[in-house]
Enzyme design. Structure first.
Site, PDB file in Angstrom:
ATOM      1  N   HIS A  24       0.828  -1.219   0.000  1.00  0.00           N
ATOM      2  CA  HIS A  24       0.000   0.000   0.000  1.00  0.00           C
ATOM      3  C   HIS A  24       0.860   1.266   0.000  1.00  0.00           C
ATOM      4  O   HIS A  24       2.013   1.228  -0.365  1.00  0.00           O
ATOM      5  CB  HIS A  24      -1.007  -0.056   1.148  1.00  0.00           C
ATOM      6  CG  HIS A  24      -1.705  -1.390   1.201  1.00  0.00           C
ATOM      7  ND1 HIS A  24      -2.781  -1.696   0.408  1.00  0.00           N
ATOM      8  CD2 HIS A  24      -1.418  -2.522   1.908  1.00  0.00           C
ATOM      9  CE1 HIS A  24      -3.148  -2.963   0.639  1.00  0.00           C
ATOM     10  NE2 HIS A  24      -2.331  -3.480   1.543  1.00  0.00           N
ATOM     11  N   GLU A  32      -2.277   0.367   7.722  1.00  0.00           N
ATOM     12  CA  GLU A  32      -1.365  -0.675   7.247  1.00  0.00           C
ATOM     13  C   GLU A  32      -0.157  -0.093   6.516  1.00  0.00           C
ATOM     14  O   GLU A  32       0.971  -0.553   6.696  1.00  0.00           O
ATOM     15  CB  GLU A  32      -2.133  -1.630   6.319  1.00  0.00           C
ATOM     16  CG  GLU A  32      -1.266  -2.762   5.790  1.00  0.00           C
ATOM     17  CD  GLU A  32      -2.021  -3.675   4.823  1.00  0.00           C
ATOM     18  OE1 GLU A  32      -3.210  -3.413   4.563  1.00  0.00           O
ATOM     19  OE2 GLU A  32      -1.402  -4.639   4.330  1.00  0.00           O
ATOM     20  N   HIS A  68       2.962  -7.039   4.355  1.00  0.00           N
ATOM     21  CA  HIS A  68       1.589  -6.562   4.586  1.00  0.00           C
ATOM     22  C   HIS A  68       1.162  -6.809   6.023  1.00  0.00           C
ATOM     23  O   HIS A  68       1.823  -7.524   6.777  1.00  0.00           O
ATOM     24  CB  HIS A  68       0.610  -7.268   3.636  1.00  0.00           C
ATOM     25  CG  HIS A  68       0.674  -6.745   2.242  1.00  0.00           C
ATOM     26  ND1 HIS A  68      -0.293  -5.931   1.693  1.00  0.00           N
ATOM     27  CD2 HIS A  68       1.623  -6.896   1.288  1.00  0.00           C
ATOM     28  CE1 HIS A  68       0.062  -5.607   0.456  1.00  0.00           C
ATOM     29  NE2 HIS A  68       1.215  -6.192   0.182  1.00  0.00           N
ATOM     30  N   GLU A 103       1.986 -11.546   5.919  1.00  0.00           N
ATOM     31  CA  GLU A 103       0.892 -10.834   6.610  1.00  0.00           C
ATOM     32  C   GLU A 103       1.213 -10.870   8.098  1.00  0.00           C
ATOM     33  O   GLU A 103       1.040 -11.894   8.759  1.00  0.00           O
ATOM     34  CB  GLU A 103      -0.449 -11.512   6.336  1.00  0.00           C
ATOM     35  CG  GLU A 103      -0.920 -11.427   4.892  1.00  0.00           C
ATOM     36  CD  GLU A 103      -1.650 -10.116   4.569  1.00  0.00           C
ATOM     37  OE1 GLU A 103      -1.643  -9.183   5.407  1.00  0.00           O
ATOM     38  OE2 GLU A 103      -2.224 -10.038   3.460  1.00  0.00           O
TER      39      GLU A 103
END
Ligand SMILES: [Zn+2]
Length: 278
Positions: free
Chosen positions: A10, A24, A79, A143
């Site tokens: 992102h 995030e 992430h 993640e």
């Protein structure tokens, strides 16, 4: 050189997931930046490129194009999860075999990250994400906890946790790609106790009092130390002051110390800082 492409998920107009006062995009950038810095400061045969180094908007295609054009050996996308849950998981492309080199790297990085991140293990997984599909080299997406779960998010606010997550990824990459520690991180032998006793010299200690908020630390072998600061700082106030054995004094008032968190670093401790040398 092993070319490692690090992709903080992102950024810019795309904040990614949010929760507990966090976005995030900021957490992924903190982790990824630290991974880059550790690889560059402590390993001699790792070359690093990042998909973004600030809060920029970068499309998924731009990210994989960048890695493909550069000819990266590995693509690591960082992430943070969301959707209610807890723990750590990572992904490779869904069509990749368990016997592949990519799957082998995933297993190694997965195990190293879990040793340090304090999160539960949600397993090694596969998915059809753009970055693992369109990158032409082995690729993995991690993640790192759930931003909308309070206990995971609390960890994300702790710089020690960010450091540990980054170190876990680096340890995995180092194992998977046989990265060599640089001489910087294992500098010339610190004076041993034997030497000290034969010369009759006392070990010198650096005391960082608790009344100072932070101490800037620097990688070894950079001059002058007023620039090139590591992003991290020591925080004596949390611990009621810190004591370190002085391993070297490369410049006046600049000391080499061994820290648990950052390894061997240089620190500036001139008289005006409140540092005390004993
Ligand atoms: Zn994401």
């Amino acid at each position: 050189m092993v070319k490692i492409f690090i992709d903080p998920g992102h950024g810019g107009a795309d904040p990614g997931a949010g929760g507990n006062g966090l976005f995030e995009k900021n957490v992924t950038l903190s982790i990824a930046t630290r991974i880059r810095d550790i690889l560059q400061n402590e390993y001699q045969n790792a070359s690093v490129k990042m998909s973004r180094t600030g809060d920029q908007t970068v499309s998924l295609k731009e990210r994989t194009d960048m890695a493909n054009t550069w000819g990266a050996d590995f693509y690591l996308s960082v992430h943070i999860n969301s959707g209610g849950g807890t723990g750590y998981e990572d992904y490779i492309y869904i069509k990749i075999s368990d016997n592949s080199r990519t799957a082998e790297i995933q297993r190694i990085v997965h195990s190293e990250v879990l040793k340090l991140n304090g999160l539960s293990d949600r397993g090694i997984k596969k998915a059809d994400f753009h970055v693992v599909r369109e990158s032409s080299m082995p690729a993995m997406l991690s993640e790192n906890g759930f931003i909308d779960t309070a206990s995971d998010a609390a960890k994300m606010k702790d710089t020690n946790w960010i450091e540990n997550v980054a170190r876990g990824h680096v340890n995995g990459l180092a194992r998977a790609f046989s990265l060599q520690k640089s001489n910087n991180s294992t500098p010339a032998q610190a004076p041993s106790s034997t030497t000290a006793s034969t010369t009759g010299r006392q070990k010198r200690t650096l005391y960082l009092p608790a009344n100072a908020d932070t101490w800037r630390i620097y990688p070894l072998n950079v001059e002058p130390v007023k620039v090139n600061a590591l992003a991290d700082r020591l925080h004596p106030s949390k611990f009621g002051g810190l004591h370190y054995e002085i391993l070297g004094e490369p410049q006046p008032n600049v000391y080499i110390i061994q820290t648990d968190q950052f390894g061997k670093v240089q620190i500036y401790g001139g008289p005006e800082t409140g540092a005390v040398v004993k």
